[in-house]
Design an enzyme around this catalytic site. Structure first.
Site, PDB file in Angstrom:
ATOM      1  NE  ARG A 107      -3.768   0.928   1.878  1.00 55.76           N
ATOM      2  CZ  ARG A 107      -5.133   0.798   2.239  1.00 55.76           C
ATOM      3  NH1 ARG A 107      -5.362   1.163   3.448  1.00 55.76           N
ATOM      4  NH2 ARG A 107      -6.389  -0.083   2.106  1.00 55.76           N
ATOM      5  CG  HIS A 134      -8.502   0.611  -2.670  1.00 57.40           C
ATOM      6  ND1 HIS A 134      -8.053  -0.654  -2.601  1.00 57.40           N
ATOM      7  CD2 HIS A 134      -8.607   0.532  -1.652  1.00 57.40           C
ATOM      8  CE1 HIS A 134      -7.454  -1.073  -1.092  1.00 57.40           C
ATOM      9  NE2 HIS A 134      -8.592  -0.119  -0.813  1.00 57.40           N
ATOM     10  CD  GLN A 137     -13.168  -1.422  -0.708  1.00 57.18           C
ATOM     11  OE1 GLN A 137     -12.314  -1.587   0.333  1.00 57.18           O
ATOM     12  NE2 GLN A 137     -14.207  -1.749  -0.094  1.00 57.18           N
ATOM     13  CG  ASP A 229     -13.133   6.361  -0.205  1.00 57.43           C
ATOM     14  OD1 ASP A 229     -13.555   6.115   0.944  1.00 57.43           O
ATOM     15  OD2 ASP A 229     -12.648   6.279  -1.283  1.00 57.43           O
ATOM     16  CB  CYS A 269     -14.076   1.097   0.731  1.00 50.69           C
ATOM     17  SG  CYS A 269     -14.151   2.993   0.704  1.00 50.69           S
ATOM     18  NE  ARG A 297     -10.408  -5.209   1.058  1.00 51.00           N
ATOM     19  CZ  ARG A 297      -9.591  -3.552   0.866  1.00 51.00           C
ATOM     20  NH1 ARG A 297     -10.233  -3.617   1.684  1.00 51.00           N
ATOM     21  NH2 ARG A 297      -8.604  -4.260   1.275  1.00 51.00           N
TER      22      ARG A 297
END
Ligand code: CP
Ligand code: NVA
Length: 310
Positions: A107, A134, A137, A229, A269, A297
């Site tokens: 990340r 992402h 996700q 988000d 998310c 996830r």
């Protein structure tokens, strides 16, 4: 034949709809096995290195627990403690880690760093979020929609707010799977044109569609799923106050939810800022599938790791 073995997972754009469907299908299987208490040590003896240059709750825990459930081991590597944080080249980090571990999750900020790591690594590299994308996700989100609504193709997902990493991966993932995706936000914060262009190409091939608009009501019209988000992603905290004003018309609240299909799924998310991009009532309301998204996830990434690293 597993076409995913040994591959990197940097963007959903690198995978065919058939491969994405296979990842989702296997995630569903692993989820069932886990729920039934059946062990599935598909990565026994294997190790995942996890590099974090930004904070995380879900990504870290789901990868770590997922690796454990698969019989392997996950190693948390914070950038502050790695020599990389002191300037050791990514190239050397990639080569060295590849001698120890069987996969690397990273990340970070710049997407090019993940590409560089993947270029020099001889083990699969998984993108655990960059400023651009992402994909883990979006994979979990597709699993959630498919589980809840029984299909993907033909459904409409409306995303409102910032055209960020999550929006980008949803654009790519939904368009690959034949969904209709609408993104509503203030024009300066629209998704990057190159991502929208790829999504349009995907949609042309899959039978889906892509709409980018400034009008949140137009986006949510007939939507089966409403997604939002944060307005200020990690690294953009300094713009938080300014963004709060600009994005206010895009808040997911009761009125916006009412403008979608009755019973439309509400997704986020996480982490969420209640009262900003989404109201508490909607986030915690009956139509919210947010906790399932977070759970998925784990299952989606277990499928990913098992198929890439198995
Ligand atoms: N959704 C997500 O990636 O959460 P974390 O930042 O907690 O990993
Ligand atoms: N867009 C958010 C997602 C967090 C999981 C960020 O990048 O901060």
């Amino acid at each position: 034949m597993n076409s995913l073995r040994g591959r990197h997972f940097l963007s959903l754009q690198d995978f065919t709809p058939t491969e994405i469907a296979a990842l989702l299908h296997f995630a569903g299987e692993l989820k069932q096995r886990q729920k039934k208490g059946e062990s599935h040590p598909l990565l026994a003896g294997k190790t995942l290195g996890m590099i974090f240059q930004k904070p995380s709750t879900r990504t870290r825990v789901s990868f770590e627990v997922g690796m454990w459930q698969l019989g392997g081991y996950a190693l948390f590597l914070s950038s502050q403690e790695l020599q990389m944080g002191r300037g050791e080249p990514i190239k050397d980090t990639a080569a060295v880690l590849s001698r120890y571990v069987d996969g690397i999750m990273i990340r970070t900020f710049n997407h090019s760093e993940v590409e560089e790591l993947a270029f020099y690594a001889s083990v699969p590299v998984i993108n655990g979020l960059t400023d651009l994308l992402h994909p883990c996700q979006a994979l979990a989100d597709l699993l959630t929609v498919e589980e809840r609504l029984g299909k993907l193709a033909g459904l409409k997902l409306a995303y409102t707010g910032d055209g960020n990493n999550v929006a980008h991966s949803l654009l790519l993932g939904c368009s690959k799977m034949g969904m209709n995706i609408a993104v509503a936000g203030p024009r300066p914060y629209w998704p990057l044109p190159e991502i929208t262009a790829k999504a349009r190409e995907n949609a042309a091939a899959s039978g889906g569609s892509v709409l980018i608009t400034e009008d949140p009501l137009e986006a949510v019209k007939e939507a089966d799923v409403i997604y939002t988000d944060v307005w200020a992603s990690m690294g953009k905290e300094a713009e938080k106050m300014e963004r709060k004003k600009i994005f206010a018309p895009y808040q997911v609240n009761d009125n916006l939810v009412k403008a979608a299909r009755p019973g439309a799924l509400v997704m986020h998310c996480l982490p969420a800022y209640r009262g900003e991009e989404i109201t508490t009532e909607v986030l915690e309301g009956e139509q919210s599938v947010v906790p399932e998204q977070a759970e998925n996830r784990l299952h989606a990434q277990k499928s990913l790791m098992a198929l890439l690293m198995g």
